[in-house]
Design an enzyme around this catalytic site. Sequence first.
Site, PDB file in Angstrom:
ATOM      1  N   TYR A 142       2.476   7.575  -1.075  1.00 34.16           N
ATOM      2  CA  TYR A 142       2.082   6.952   0.111  1.00 34.16           C
ATOM      3  C   TYR A 142       3.173   6.021   0.650  1.00 34.16           C
ATOM      4  CZ  TYR A 142       0.396   4.245   3.879  1.00 34.16           C
ATOM      5  OH  TYR A 142       0.275   3.509   4.950  1.00 34.16           O
ATOM      6  N   LYS A 146       6.566   6.411   3.116  1.00 31.17           N
ATOM      7  CA  LYS A 146       6.957   5.538   4.409  1.00 31.17           C
ATOM      8  C   LYS A 146       8.225   4.930   3.844  1.00 31.17           C
ATOM      9  CE  LYS A 146       3.178   5.706   6.542  1.00 31.17           C
ATOM     10  NZ  LYS A 146       3.260   5.789   8.138  1.00 31.17           N
TER      11      LYS A 146
END
Length: 337
Positions: A142, A146
């Site tokens: 995750y 980003k």
Amino acid sequence: MKPSVLVTGGAGYIGSHACKALDAAGYTPVAYDSLVFGHRWAVQWGPLVVGDLADTALIRKTIRDHNIGACIHFAAFTYVGESVTDPRKYFRNNVVNTLGLMDSLVEAGVKRMVFSSTCATYGDPEYMPLDETHRQHPVNPYGESKLMVERMLHWYGRAYGLGWTALRYFNASGADPEGRIGEEHDPETHLIPLVLQTALGERSHIGIFGTDYPTADGTAVRDYIHVDDLADAHVLALRHLERGGESQAFNLGTGTGHSVRAVIEAAERVTGQTVPVQLAPRREGDPAVLVAEPKRAREVLGWQPKHTDLDGIVATAWNWHQLMAEFRRLPFGKAVA
Ligand SMILES: NC(=O)c1ccc[n+]([C@@H]2O[C@H](COP(=O)([O-])OP(=O)(O)OC[C@H]3O[C@@H](n4cnc5c(N)ncnc54)[C@H](O)[C@@H]3O)[C@@H](O)[C@H]2O)c1
């Protein structure tokens, strides 16, 4: 005519609060959301286009139809644990689909993009509080997804003149004080809603993962930033880009940390209920302390969080969760929520 802003993920928790702030600041927020996790009821301050980020033809049409001048990009998958077991889902949605969005913006001549990044891009902290120059070394897909987008923005900025800001949120919390929108995730993994759902009797207890951290009470410390303060930062970031301000990353946190136990105590004060807890071992990859150094956002954007009192933040969330609990008790409520 009011300038239109494309808000991907505008039916989600933070995106819907940003739409409210954009409307108040004189923009028309055009929410673009597949509703995979978002809610139709959360879109109250502008039109909703129901579509997937992967559908670049629909994104391009939306940009044309609404004369979009800037984009705030919230849409993403956000479950850290799931990203470890199913990374391709995260790289596809958070990176590949974002690439398609960025291409659509650049091709349409849209030169401003505000991106939802996260403190998870830093990984294991080397010092505290975390400033924007801290090494970025994510410890899960995750956070990695980003960071990849942050790097794409950097190179798109240089090559195609895309102005951008990457806003690295700490722990988003609270709800619209007027109770119109709030956090409604399924599954829910965030501490404050879990504690409040426990206070409501919807959960039997709240798990405390780790009681032997090197913190004052042994539980993990996080920086809880009210969602309306986050929303305001997006408007300021947009204005910064409109002024021709430098493309860069900004931490969004209060600069103050609160432990898991402190959050539970605040919830007990606000709700008047005792919240049963269950002690459990630490979870892998959960640092002891994550607190922002928000100086850059203050100095460059002029951003100052207004909700700095933990009880006050929890109170806005409590108001929201009580309303939602009441709503879910209605015969049709569960289906709609
Ligand atoms: N909540 C936090 O504490 C936090 C912290 C750091 C960063 N962030 C980031 O902020 C952003 C918003 O987070 P949130 O808590 O509001 O999450 P959320 O799940 O409530 O909102 C995300 C929205 O994006 C939509 N979406 C997801 N994939 C899509 C796709 N392929 N096409 C169209 N719509 C899609 C979902 O339906 C949802 O409405 C995310 O990018 C998240 O990574 C959140």
